[in-house]
Design an enzyme around this catalytic site. Sequence first.
Site, PDB file in Angstrom:
ATOM      1  N   HIS A 288       0.823  -1.275   0.037  1.00  0.00           N
ATOM      2  CA  HIS A 288       0.113  -0.094  -0.110  1.00  0.00           C
ATOM      3  C   HIS A 288       1.062   1.270   0.002  1.00  0.00           C
ATOM      4  O   HIS A 288       2.068   0.999   0.504  1.00  0.00           O
ATOM      5  CB  HIS A 288      -0.614   0.057   1.235  1.00  0.00           C
ATOM      6  CG  HIS A 288      -0.174  -0.183   2.347  1.00  0.00           C
ATOM      7  ND1 HIS A 288       0.495   0.972   3.056  1.00  0.00           N
ATOM      8  CD2 HIS A 288       0.393  -1.154   3.312  1.00  0.00           C
ATOM      9  CE1 HIS A 288       0.993   0.720   4.223  1.00  0.00           C
ATOM     10  NE2 HIS A 288       1.037  -0.796   4.239  1.00  0.00           N
TER      11      HIS A 288
ATOM     12  N   HIS B 171      13.145   2.551   7.458  1.00  0.00           N
ATOM     13  CA  HIS B 171      12.109   3.649   7.972  1.00  0.00           C
ATOM     14  C   HIS B 171      12.926   4.652   8.947  1.00  0.00           C
ATOM     15  O   HIS B 171      12.833   5.875   8.960  1.00  0.00           O
ATOM     16  CB  HIS B 171      11.027   2.810   8.995  1.00  0.00           C
ATOM     17  CG  HIS B 171       9.975   2.833   8.602  1.00  0.00           C
ATOM     18  ND1 HIS B 171       9.223   3.645   7.897  1.00  0.00           N
ATOM     19  CD2 HIS B 171       8.940   1.491   8.732  1.00  0.00           C
ATOM     20  CE1 HIS B 171       7.854   3.403   7.677  1.00  0.00           C
ATOM     21  NE2 HIS B 171       7.778   2.021   8.057  1.00  0.00           N
TER      22      HIS B 171
ATOM     23  N   GLY C 158       1.267  -1.435  16.372  1.00  0.00           N
ATOM     24  CA  GLY C 158       0.563  -1.047  15.272  1.00  0.00           C
ATOM     25  C   GLY C 158      -0.694  -2.033  14.703  1.00  0.00           C
ATOM     26  O   GLY C 158      -1.599  -1.474  14.401  1.00  0.00           O
TER      27      GLY C 158
ATOM     28  N   GLY D   5       4.326   3.869  10.631  1.00  0.00           N
ATOM     29  CA  GLY D   5       2.946   4.389  10.602  1.00  0.00           C
ATOM     30  C   GLY D   5       2.448   5.033  11.892  1.00  0.00           C
ATOM     31  O   GLY D   5       1.660   6.059  12.059  1.00  0.00           O
TER      32      GLY D   5
ATOM     33  N   ARG E 288      -3.410  20.489  16.530  1.00  0.00           N
ATOM     34  CA  ARG E 288      -2.185  19.674  15.591  1.00  0.00           C
ATOM     35  C   ARG E 288      -1.494  20.846  14.733  1.00  0.00           C
ATOM     36  O   ARG E 288      -2.017  21.210  13.743  1.00  0.00           O
ATOM     37  CB  ARG E 288      -2.870  18.639  14.607  1.00  0.00           C
ATOM     38  CG  ARG E 288      -1.706  18.179  13.883  1.00  0.00           C
ATOM     39  CD  ARG E 288      -2.493  16.763  13.494  1.00  0.00           C
ATOM     40  NE  ARG E 288      -3.755  16.858  13.064  1.00  0.00           N
ATOM     41  CZ  ARG E 288      -4.369  17.024  11.869  1.00  0.00           C
ATOM     42  NH1 ARG E 288      -3.465  17.107  10.890  1.00  0.00           N
ATOM     43  NH2 ARG E 288      -5.695  17.257  11.416  1.00  0.00           N
TER      44      ARG E 288
ATOM     45  N   SER F 170      -6.645  19.392   4.334  1.00  0.00           N
ATOM     46  CA  SER F 170      -6.301  19.150   2.984  1.00  0.00           C
ATOM     47  C   SER F 170      -7.293  19.199   1.730  1.00  0.00           C
ATOM     48  O   SER F 170      -8.323  19.170   2.102  1.00  0.00           O
ATOM     49  CB  SER F 170      -5.759  17.744   3.125  1.00  0.00           C
ATOM     50  OG  SER F 170      -6.812  16.760   3.511  1.00  0.00           O
TER      51      SER F 170
HETATM   52 FE   LIG Z   1       6.304   0.130   7.635  1.00  0.00          FE
END
Ligand SMILES: [Fe+2]
Length: 564
Positions: free
Chosen positions: A11, A128, A178, A304, A493, A525
């Site tokens: 993804h 990452h 996660g 993520g 934020r 956005s």
């Molecule tokens: Fe990842």
Amino acid sequence: MNVLGIGGYSHDSAAALVCDGQLVAGVAEERLTRVKHQGGAPREAVAYCLEAAGLKPDDIDHVGCYMKPGFRMARRIAYRITQIPRSPIYSAVYAGYELIHNARYIRDMRSLCGPGAELHYMEHHPAHAASAFLVSPFDEAALLTIDYIGEWATTWRGKGEGTHIDALGSVNYPHSLGVFYSAITDYLGFMRASDEYKVMGLAPYGEPEYYDDLKKVVCMNEGADYHIDLSWTTWQSRPGSRHGYFSDKFIERYGLPRIEGEEVEQRHKNMAASAQKLLEDYVLQMVRALHAKTKSKNLCMAGGVALNCAMNGRLLREGPFENIYVQPASGDDGIAIGVAYQLFHEATGEPRSFEMQDARIGPEFSDEAIRAALDSSGLYYERPDDLETSTAELLAKGRIVGWYQGRMEFGPRALGSRSILADPTLADMKDRVNNVVKHRESFRPFAPSCLRERASEIFEGCDDSPFMLFVYPVAESWRERLPAITHVDGTARVQTVDANLMPRFHKLISAFEERRGVPLVLNTSFNVMGEPIVNTPEEALNCYRGTGIDALAIGDYLALKKGV
Ligand SMILES: [Fe+2]
């Protein structure tokens, strides 16, 4: 030396290009194909990066990919074999899927590699970590990455120094914070691996009623590791079964999952609050242990889970690190930057010479292209002498304005290139933006973009937050004046806007302050729910035409609807 990085594949595929140590381009495939979270080979993203740099495929020296396929396949198939007694059909199907996925991944990555380039498969979590550390302002830093799953690791710790990264330990599948947070997302009736930010937005409306009990599901070990008590879960054996990712035992304790579209009850809010608190407390504990081990002042985070800006804000306020850097695309898309820099430094031995202070590395369109799109749209537009002041006047009159300028941002946040702006002082503005354009859940907050030099007056502890990845408390004296961007728990934020980096956006906010007395605007956005952020001028104009946006500042032009 030209190095192409590929991020994502399952993804959020993306590409980024590093030329002689400088990050010259990067974009997620979804922005070009218009399919949200687009996976597979990012062919259009690669084509864009080459075009932006004026290169041909055989100008590329190295191509880096975000996962080691053999390692991934071996570990995942080996694990599925152990699960055959629990779920024989699923385990067999999954093992077959792994074989096919692996073959496709290798084929696709080879197809992206030009004739003269060398292809490299990089390990997921160190890549990452590299995606944050190698473009951070720090010479050395502690590194923490948390995601769903890489090849096998789900949480990874390390230390970075110069261009070198050392591993300090990891937590492996099926134990994954996660996956746990995604499973809660699914349990609450939202889309797993996509809607986690909705759980974060819902959490402040609840009480952490289930927090102590959830600690029996995700158990903190001595030190910095955790494990999942798999009697509560099904993801390890048969994900997506009768009750989603949790077992009958979990359902008996906490009740049936919410079905999408059902009312969000107090117990759902309490579950979101409990899961968010558990995530924050556990990561805080991990970060403290990492600090004790590395003795660094600096922390870089990716994966993520590092997009959870409420968690990030708490780490900044309560954690032991003086400085925290999270790269704007900290999910799998942003790994493209990590692999490209890892390879660049390995191949050249050169020291670091680039710091990522700006997320705007995506496509931009010329004045001619914007004017041509406006002309063919048939929409009314002007070319004001002072676009920023004209836009500020519209915002001060309570209008909702599209703001389309320059290169598109890399990562999930709109940071003043592909944004929708509004007056943050109007109490009904959140509902209005939701009703006329965003159509998203009423519990989700909107974010502010604030002049950098004024941010610390309004947001406690906020000096610099260019990527909107940290939540800060809104100072008590400002909360009532900023109802459209202050969340129910009194936080926001924040994006800080630097005059040197973003002069046009800075000028607009300054002109707005002259009219409304606050040095910030509401920024969300430029897209409608379910679609990627707009990329081309035509997409911006279509979104403007099809929604209740009142005006669109696009390049040097201002499109206005009747009566605005
Ligand atoms: Fe990842």
